[in-house]
Design a protein around this motif. Structure first.
Motif, PDB file in Angstrom:
ATOM      1  N   PRO A 149       0.823  -1.223   0.000  1.00 49.92           N
ATOM      2  CA  PRO A 149       0.000   0.000   0.000  1.00 49.92           C
ATOM      3  C   PRO A 149       0.848   1.260   0.000  1.00 49.92           C
ATOM      4  N   LYS A 150       0.230   2.374  -0.380  1.00 55.62           N
ATOM      5  CA  LYS A 150       0.921   3.659  -0.398  1.00 55.62           C
ATOM      6  C   LYS A 150       0.577   4.506   0.823  1.00 55.62           C
ATOM      7  N   THR A 151      -0.416   4.056   1.588  1.00 57.89           N
ATOM      8  CA  THR A 151      -0.834   4.780   2.797  1.00 57.89           C
ATOM      9  C   THR A 151      -1.141   3.764   3.892  1.00 57.89           C
ATOM     10  N   ASP A 152      -1.443   4.259   5.082  1.00 59.13           N
ATOM     11  CA  ASP A 152      -1.985   3.381   6.113  1.00 59.13           C
ATOM     12  C   ASP A 152      -3.325   2.842   5.627  1.00 59.13           C
ATOM     13  N   LEU A 153      -3.783   1.776   6.257  1.00 56.14           N
ATOM     14  CA  LEU A 153      -5.041   1.152   5.850  1.00 56.14           C
ATOM     15  C   LEU A 153      -6.074   1.284   6.962  1.00 56.14           C
ATOM     16  N   SER A 154      -7.310   1.510   6.564  1.00 56.89           N
ATOM     17  CA  SER A 154      -8.401   1.523   7.532  1.00 56.89           C
ATOM     18  C   SER A 154      -9.363   0.396   7.191  1.00 56.89           C
ATOM     19  N   ILE A 155      -9.929  -0.202   8.212  1.00 60.29           N
ATOM     20  CA  ILE A 155     -10.981  -1.207   8.059  1.00 60.29           C
ATOM     21  C   ILE A 155     -12.152  -0.710   8.902  1.00 60.29           C
ATOM     22  N   ILE A 156     -13.256  -0.423   8.237  1.00 62.38           N
ATOM     23  CA  ILE A 156     -14.356   0.281   8.891  1.00 62.38           C
ATOM     24  C   ILE A 156     -15.685  -0.429   8.678  1.00 62.38           C
ATOM     25  N   PHE A 157     -16.697   0.031   9.408  1.00 59.17           N
ATOM     26  CA  PHE A 157     -18.062  -0.469   9.242  1.00 59.17           C
ATOM     27  C   PHE A 157     -18.846   0.435   8.311  1.00 59.17           C
ATOM     28  N   LYS A 158     -19.811  -0.170   7.636  1.00 61.98           N
ATOM     29  CA  LYS A 158     -20.819   0.590   6.901  1.00 61.98           C
ATOM     30  C   LYS A 158     -22.165  -0.081   7.154  1.00 61.98           C
ATOM     31  N   ASP A 159     -23.169   0.725   7.430  1.00 58.17           N
ATOM     32  CA  ASP A 159     -24.529   0.208   7.664  1.00 58.17           C
ATOM     33  C   ASP A 159     -24.562  -0.840   8.774  1.00 58.17           C
ATOM     34  N   ALA A 160     -23.806  -0.610   9.832  1.00 57.13           N
ATOM     35  CA  ALA A 160     -23.822  -1.551  10.954  1.00 57.13           C
ATOM     36  C   ALA A 160     -25.060  -1.310  11.813  1.00 57.13           C
ATOM     37  N   ARG A 161     -25.743  -2.394  12.176  1.00 56.04           N
ATOM     38  CA  ARG A 161     -26.938  -2.311  13.016  1.00 56.04           C
ATOM     39  C   ARG A 161     -27.030  -3.537  13.901  1.00 56.04           C
ATOM     40  N   ILE A 162     -27.532  -3.330  15.116  1.00 60.98           N
ATOM     41  CA  ILE A 162     -27.928  -4.440  15.979  1.00 60.98           C
ATOM     42  C   ILE A 162     -29.350  -4.161  16.439  1.00 60.98           C
ATOM     43  N   GLY A 163     -30.126  -5.218  16.631  1.00 63.63           N
ATOM     44  CA  GLY A 163     -31.531  -5.016  16.980  1.00 63.63           C
ATOM     45  C   GLY A 163     -32.029  -6.013  18.003  1.00 63.63           C
ATOM     46  N   ASP A 164     -33.170  -5.691  18.612  1.00 61.82           N
ATOM     47  CA  ASP A 164     -33.766  -6.582  19.604  1.00 61.82           C
ATOM     48  C   ASP A 164     -34.870  -7.421  18.990  1.00 61.82           C
ATOM     49  N   GLU A 165     -35.610  -8.161  19.827  1.00 67.44           N
ATOM     50  CA  GLU A 165     -36.628  -9.089  19.338  1.00 67.44           C
ATOM     51  C   GLU A 165     -37.813  -8.393  18.679  1.00 67.44           C
ATOM     52  N   ASN A 166     -37.966  -7.102  18.930  1.00 71.54           N
ATOM     53  CA  ASN A 166     -39.061  -6.343  18.328  1.00 71.54           C
ATOM     54  C   ASN A 166     -38.647  -5.617  17.055  1.00 71.54           C
ATOM     55  N   GLY A 167     -37.420  -5.860  16.630  1.00 76.85           N
ATOM     56  CA  GLY A 167     -36.923  -5.202  15.427  1.00 76.85           C
ATOM     57  C   GLY A 167     -36.415  -3.797  15.677  1.00 76.85           C
ATOM     58  N   LYS A 168     -36.334  -3.385  16.945  1.00 76.84           N
ATOM     59  CA  LYS A 168     -35.846  -2.050  17.275  1.00 76.84           C
ATOM     60  C   LYS A 168     -34.330  -2.002  17.147  1.00 76.84           C
ATOM     61  N   VAL A 169     -33.830  -0.969  16.477  1.00 75.67           N
ATOM     62  CA  VAL A 169     -32.391  -0.784  16.348  1.00 75.67           C
ATOM     63  C   VAL A 169     -31.848  -0.273  17.671  1.00 75.67           C
ATOM     64  N   LEU A 170     -30.838  -0.956  18.202  1.00 77.40           N
ATOM     65  CA  LEU A 170     -30.264  -0.606  19.496  1.00 77.40           C
ATOM     66  C   LEU A 170     -29.055   0.316  19.329  1.00 77.40           C
ATOM     67  N   PRO A 171     -28.862   1.253  20.252  1.00 70.92           N
ATOM     68  CA  PRO A 171     -27.710   2.149  20.163  1.00 70.92           C
ATOM     69  C   PRO A 171     -26.416   1.442  20.541  1.00 70.92           C
ATOM     70  N   PHE A 172     -25.342   1.808  19.879  1.00 67.57           N
ATOM     71  CA  PHE A 172     -24.031   1.251  20.202  1.00 67.57           C
ATOM     72  C   PHE A 172     -22.945   2.167  19.645  1.00 67.57           C
ATOM     73  N   THR A 173     -21.725   1.933  20.083  1.00 68.57           N
ATOM     74  CA  THR A 173     -20.582   2.704  19.621  1.00 68.57           C
ATOM     75  C   THR A 173     -19.752   1.869  18.651  1.00 68.57           C
ATOM     76  N   GLU A 174     -19.338   2.470  17.541  1.00 72.76           N
ATOM     77  CA  GLU A 174     -18.476   1.794  16.575  1.00 72.76           C
ATOM     78  C   GLU A 174     -17.017   2.166  16.815  1.00 72.76           C
ATOM     79  N   LYS A 175     -16.141   1.171  16.724  1.00 77.42           N
ATOM     80  CA  LYS A 175     -14.707   1.410  16.761  1.00 77.42           C
ATOM     81  C   LYS A 175     -14.080   0.717  15.556  1.00 77.42           C
TER      82      LYS A 175
END
Length: 221
Positions: free
Chosen positions: A124-150
């Motif tokens: 590579p010519k630069t450092d590399l990043s590995i990231i999330f896109k469209d990350a979601r977690i949900g409960d039994e009712n289909g509700k999207v739960l809040p969380f932090t991405e790293k």
């Protein structure tokens, strides 16, 4: 009396907001990668971990990387996905892999969600990043739960990574067909008909809760 009531009401709102913030801060979806990139031709693993698991019935994310440097050659599910029916494609596009999982019973373990195997195909010519896109977690009712991405950054020469272009065609729309209804009975012997487009073909991999994975490949229209 009105002032006292208003004060109590405001305090209640603050407490609820603080509770929601703490909930999000305690739940983390994290990419873990080596600090430095191996030599060309060598392989290495990248883990996606979940901590502070509140009990999830659905997990989905797209893992994005620089496909001109890295080739994602495979994926195995971790302890978090063990009780869940998973649909994955480690070769969704040149620059990404996707994972979707759902279960009628909440997965409550903390730890590895999935491990991705990468091969270094060019310097590579630069450092590399590995990231999330469209990350979601949900409960039994289909509700999207809040969380932090790293996300992760792999050091090469200290230059800022260049964000790779990702073709979003059908990224999570097909997955959400099943993930939006997590209470629908899921059985390993009757896997969902989910098509995951990848360039000029479709690769569908089913990872049941128990037993070996099965893969199918067919031409797209």
């Amino acid at each position: 009396m009105r002032r006292k009531t208003l004060t109590i009401f405001i305090m209640a709102i603050v407490l609820v907001a603080a509770s929601a913030f703490a909930y999000a801060a305690d739940t983390t979806l994290e990419v873990k990668a080596p600090d430095k990139l191996p030599a060309v031709g060598e392989t290495f693993d990248v883990e996606v971990d979940l901590t502070g698991n509140p009990g999830v019935n659905t997990i989905e994310f797209q893992l994005v990387f620089d496909g001109s440097v890295l080739d994602c050659t495979g994926m195995t599910k971790g302890i978090v996905l063990k009780p869940m029916l998973c649909v994955t494609n480690n070769d969704y596009s040149k620059n990404s892999a996707i994972v979707g999982a759902a279960s009628t019973e909440a997965a409550e373990d903390n730890g590895t969600v999935a491990t991705f195997r990468f091969k270094v195909i060019t310097e590579p010519k630069t450092d590399l990043s590995i990231i999330f896109k469209d990350a979601r977690i949900g409960d039994e009712n289909g509700k999207v739960l809040p969380f932090t991405e790293k996300t992760a950054r792999i050091t090469v020469n200290g230059k800022d990574p260049v964000a790779p272009f990702v073709d979003d065609t059908g990224t999570t729309k097909a997955l959400r067909t099943i993930l939006a209804h997590p209470m629908t009975p899921l059985r390993a012997e009757t896997p969902p008909a989910i098509i995951l487009p990848e360039r000029n073909r479709v690769i569908r991999t089913i990872l049941p809760a128990e037993g070996p994975a099965s893969s199918m490949e067919s031409l797209t229209m």
